[in-house]
Every structure is written in structure tokens, then in C-alpha cells.
Design an enzyme around this catalytic site. Structure first.
Site, PDB file in Angstrom:
ATOM      1  N   GLY A  10       0.833  -1.181   0.000  1.00 26.27           N
ATOM      2  CA  GLY A  10       0.000   0.000   0.000  1.00 26.27           C
ATOM      3  C   GLY A  10       0.870   1.233   0.000  1.00 26.27           C
ATOM      4  N   THR A  11       0.620   2.180  -0.838  1.00 27.02           N
ATOM      5  CA  THR A  11       1.374   3.466  -0.856  1.00 27.02           C
ATOM      6  C   THR A  11       1.895   3.793  -2.229  1.00 27.02           C
ATOM      7  OG1 THR A  11       2.244   3.197   1.394  1.00 27.02           O
ATOM      8  CG2 THR A  11       3.460   4.623  -0.023  1.00 27.02           C
ATOM      9  N   THR A  12       2.101   5.114  -2.406  1.00 27.41           N
ATOM     10  CA  THR A  12       2.926   5.581  -3.522  1.00 27.41           C
ATOM     11  C   THR A  12       3.978   6.483  -2.919  1.00 27.41           C
ATOM     12  OG1 THR A  12       0.953   5.673  -4.888  1.00 27.41           O
ATOM     13  CG2 THR A  12       2.909   6.758  -5.736  1.00 27.41           C
ATOM     14  N   GLY A 141       1.500   1.818  -5.630  1.00 32.70           N
ATOM     15  CA  GLY A 141       1.080   2.817  -6.616  1.00 32.70           C
ATOM     16  C   GLY A 141       2.122   3.068  -7.687  1.00 32.70           C
TER      17      GLY A 141
END
Lengths: 231, 248
Positions: A10-12, A141
Site C-alpha cells: 500500500g502506498t505511492t 502505486g
């Protein structure tokens, strides 16, 4: 062969060098399964006055690695008598990531400015490889940004161009990655110091199939006058 | 001492799980390099590797140098997990440092470095915690050319030509056919490029950005990164189903 596909994280997170420093960027979503545990997290963490780290993957793992590195860098700075270099910070992160590769699930981007090398970005993905790059992207991401950066990246950008690129990129990733969202945070580091910026979701550009936001349908109806609704 | 926290953690919570401790073995690689190909030629060794480091099926990093010089006489190429390759380079740095500190005019040659690497790889394999690499070690010392390979399980051997990964299947048959004693530099490079081109056509994790390294008695030179031309002009490629309508 048992070549397991990489974990989706999860995350960019993004780190970009420009002519004079670096710009770090990240989204602000922390999720547990399908629930968004924190919609305004700060994934860009300070290691020293001049070096910051972008965290992705397991929130717990990335936090503990950052804490350890901050602790060692503090001691190192005291003993050295001057600010730590970005390279040293990045290599400390690598040391922990590599030696605990079986237990950790965190991809990190270290960025900062020091007087010897100027602005530098180091990517430290799963496994503990360390790679110095002019720009780095990470987190789930980032899958959506490889093509974007291949086209949009250029050398020797100005500070504003770099920050705009980062903001645009995180925003594009957030549009397509369910595990990224919230606000865009950027941190600019150069010889003058550190500037933190905050771009709330409704201040970002709109992409394909995204709409302008309104307080209520009523505003739309009232604005366009007494016309029949189209369903 | 502060550094104890960052040492290799073989114990930890997983020990509570019983004899089969999860934290004591590397199960799979993350960031990997693909084939390395090398051959002996008239003046020494030629080695080639592309500059890609993949993350699963993504070609994530495209400027990674997978060949490095070791001391004065050797060249190490690696495929497999890049973080483990970087760690091996650190071990070798220390090895060469201590060798230099003797200051006795002697220096470790490729045979010695290969032997050291074999021991490291085999001992890690015995602990079920391998360094996930296939290593190619080439060098020249006192006129003797040396080319060897070590795998992640400690299998090691020397030969006139070696390759790792896909190279084993695609490059070695070409080398078996066309290699001969006393290849010139130009012929050696052309032969390596022939192998690398086939790998580019057929290995999904290969990219068109490679380096060729040369090691002779004089020392090591690693070329600048460059790309190879590829050929797509077969008429059969234009319209693959023209001779068999309805086929795929």
C-alpha cells in the site's frame, strides 16, 4: 522455481533529484485490509536535519527501521562533528533491511542534501539492495508510474518543475491504486533547508473520469437555473 | 555496542515456532539480475552482462552494473539477487584489503578469489540460507587465464566458456559450437554479442543495454553501456498466419 511475485504494498512514494536538491513525495493512506486506518498519514519521515526517508510496505516495519537509523545517525553525527551524508544514512538503512530480509517487508526511498554530493536519492527495495538513482518510485502505486516517468522525467529540472512532477505523479497513482489516496505530501531538501508541503485531495488536478467536487447536488441544480434534471 | 542491533538476526521470535525456524532461511529472491556470459580469448577473459535488475516480472532498474573488478587480477559477474551480490562485493572488499595490508608484493589471483567465493557460497547453502546468486569469476595472473563459476548451492567449476541462468540454455550451445582457442578480441566480442542478442530475443528479463568487460594481464576494462541492433525483418514475421489462414 519458487520465485514468489513481489508483495503488493500500500502506498505511492517518490524521490526526485533536481538541480540543487531533492523533492520527496508520498500519498497518505494507511490501510489494514480494505479499511483505511489512517487517511492522513505522514510517510515522509525525518532521519536527520538534511536526510528524510519515504516509507512503504508494512507500517510497523518501516517505522522501526526508521527509528533505528535515526538513533544510529544521531550518534554518528555527534561523533563525526558535522551533518551525516545521505550516502551514510542510506547505507545504514540498507544494513538493517539486508540483514533482516527474512522478517522485513518494507520498501524505502532515502533522499537528502549534503555539502559533498548535493541532492541524492537512494532506493532500498525489498531484500536490501541499494541503488542510487536520479529519481526513484516505490510502493504499490508506483506500478502505474513507470511509463509516466519514462516519458516525463528530464535531467536538471528546477525546484518547481520537480515538485510539480512529484505532485502530478502521486496524484496519478492515487487515481488508479486502491491502496494509495488521501493527500499528497512533499518535502523539498536543499542547501537552504527543508520545506514541507501539503496538497489536499481536492487541490490536485483531475484525471480521466474524475469529476469536479461539489458540496451538494443542490448547488449544481441551483447554479444552472430551473432546468429539468437529466437522468 | 550500537552495532549489535544490526548484525544478522538468526534468532528472534521465529525460534519459538520450533525446529523449523522461518527466519533462518532465505526463501526467494526479490531484485534479480539475469544471465552473465563469459569466455576465454587470446589475451584473457571477456565477460558480458546486461544492466537490468528485475523485480518479479517488472524490469525495475535499468542501469545496474552486474560486473565488478576485484583486486588487480579478477572480474566478478553475478546474476540473481542483487542485494546478495552487493554483500559479496563487501566481503571481497575486505578480503582484498587484508591482502593488500600484507604489503608483501603478492596479490590474490582469480583462482584464490574463486576458491574463497566457493567456500562462502557452499557454507551458506549448508545453513539453508544461501546467497541467491550465480557468480562468474574470470581473471589473468602471470599469464594464466582463469574462468570459473559458482552457483548458489556451491557447485563450482572452471571452463573455457561459462554462462548463468538463461545463458546456460541459450548461450552455451552457441559457445560450444563456435568457441576455439586463441580467439582474437574482435572475434570474442562478436561471439559474446551473438549470445547476448539471442538472450535479448528470448529472455524476458533481458534488456537492450549491456556492458562487455575485458580482463587481461594489464588489468580490467568495463565498456560503457551500449545497445545491440536486433533484426525483425523476416517475411514470416510480417504476416505469420498468411500460410495457414485461421491459425493463431
Amino acid at each position: 522455481m519458487g520465485l514468489k511475485a513481489p508483495h503488493s504494498m500500500g502506498t505511492t512514494i517518490i524521490g526526485v533529484t533536481y538541480n540543487g536538491g531533492v523533492v520527496l513525495g508520498a500519498d497518505s493512506r494507511t490501510s489494514t485490509g480494505m479499511y483505511i486506518a489512517n487517511r492522513a498519514s505522514d510517510k515522509i519521515t525525518q532521519l536527520t536535519d538534511n536526510v528524510y526517508i519515504c516509507r512503504s510496505g508494512s507500517a510497523a516495519n518501516s517505522q522501526i527501521v526508521s527509528d533505528h537509523v535515526r538513533y544510529f545517525l544521531h550518534q554518528h553525527t555527534t561523533q563525526l562533528g558535522q551533518p551525516a551524508t545521505v550516502k551514510v544514512a542510506a547505507n545504514l538503512v540498507r544494513l538493517i533491511s539486508y540483514n533482516n530480509k527474512n522478517m522485513l517487508e518494507t520498501g524505502l526511498i532515502v533522499g537528502g542534501w549534503d555539502k559533498y554530493e548535493g541532492g541524492k536519492i537512494y532506493a532500498i527495495p525489498l531484500g536490501g539492495t541499494i541503488i542510487e538513482q536520479p529519481f526513484a518510485i516505490g510502493g504499490s502505486g508506483s506500478s502505474y508510474l513507470y511509463g509516466f516517468f519514462d516519458q516525463a522525467w528530464k535531467e536538471k529540472m528546477t525546484k518547481d518543475e520537480a515538485e510539480q512532477l512529484v505532485g502530478k505523479a502521486v496524484s496519478l497513482a492515487m487515481a488508479r491504486d486502491g491502496a494509495s489516496g488521501g493527500v499528497v505530501r512533499t518535502v523539498i531538501i536543499n542547501s537552504d533547508g527543508v520545506i514541507r508541503n501539503f496538497y489536499p485531495g481536492d487541490g490536485l488536478p483531475l484525471w480521466h473520469e474524475e469529476l469536479e467536487s461539489h458540496n451538494s447536488l443542490l448547488d449544481i441544480l441551483n447554479a444552472s437555473g430551473p432546468e429539468p434534471m437529466n437522468i | 555496542m550500537a552495532t549489535t542491533m544490526v548484525k544478522e538476526n538468526n534468532a528472534g521470535p521465529a525460534q519459538l515456532l520450533g525446529p523449523e525456524s522461518a527466519s533462518e532461511r532465505t526463501l526467494y529472491p526479490y531484485v534479480t539480475g539475469t544471465s552473465v556470459v563469459a569466455l576465454k580469448y587470446k589475451d584473457g577473459i571477456l565477460m558480458a552482462a546486461d544492466m537490468a535488475a528485475s523485480y518479479g516480472s517488472t524490469l525495475r532498474y535499468k542501469s545496474v552494473e552486474r560486473m565488478k573488478s576485484i583486486g588487480k587480477h579478477s572480474l566478478l559477474g553475478a546474476s540473481g539477487e542483487i542485494s546478495d551480490f552487493q554483500e559479496i562485493l563487501r566481503y571481497l572488499d575486505e578480503l582484498i584489503l587484508y591482502d593488500n595490508m600484507w604489503d608483501d608484493g603478492n596479490s590474490l589471483g582469480p583462482k584464490e578469489v574463486h576458491s574463497y567465493l566457493t567456500r562462502v557460497m557452499y557454507n551458506r547453502r549448508n545453513k539453508f540460507n544461501p546467497l541467491w546468486n550465480s557468480l562468474v569469476l574470470g581473471g589473468v595472473k602471470n599469464g594464466q587465464k582463469y574462468l570459473g563459476m559458482v552457483s548458489m548451492i556451491g557447485v563450482n567449476f572452471e571452463d573455457n566458456h561459462v554462462a548463468t541462468g538463461f545463458g546456460n540454455h541459450l548461450a552455451r550451445p552457441i559457445l560450444r559450437d563456435e568457441w576455439h582457442e586463441n580467439l582474437s578480441f574482435e572475434d570474442g566480442v562478436k561471439l559474446l554479442e551473438k549470445c547476448m542478442r539471442v538472450l535479448l530475443y528470448r529472455d524476458r528479463s533481458a534488456i537492450n543495454k549491456l556492458q562487455i568487460a575485458k580482463i587481461t594481464e594489464e588489468g580490467v576494462t568495463i565498456s560503457q553501456p551500449y545497445a545491440l541492433k536486433t533484426f525483425w525483418g523476416f517475411s514470416a514475421f510480417q504476416n505469420p498466419t498468411v500460410g495457414a489462414e485461421g491459425s493463431w
